[in-house]
Design a protein around this motif. Structure first.
Motif: not given
Length: 86
Positions: A19-20, A24-27, A42-43, A48-50
């Protein structure tokens, strides 16, 4: 343990996309070093969305300038303690 956790949570998804990510679950990431592979990592983190790329720690003035020029929203430091103190 992590693989079992993912299997328990999502089932057998070996041929499916996870799942996208949501906010709430970003790092939040601090990258130590931006040497040979560093710009590639780095790129990928930035794209990366998360991931929230927050800091790059690098001793080389040229590499720090590279980060400043290409990623002005990411902080740059020479002291790895900055990554731990945040």
């Amino acid at each position: 343990a992590i693989q079992q956790h993912l299997f328990d949570k999502y089932g057998d998804r070996s041929s499916k996309v996870l799942p996208h990510s949501s906010s709430e679950n970003r790092v939040t990431i601090a990258q130590l070093g931006c040497g040979y592979w560093g710009p590639n990592l780095l790129r990928n983190f930035v794209n990366t969305d998360s991931c929230d790329m927050k800091l790059v720690v690098e001793e080389s003035p040229e590499r720090r300038q590279f980060v400043n020029d290409n990623y002005p929203d990411i902080a740059v430091s020479t002291d790895w303690h900055d990554a731990l103190n945040d």
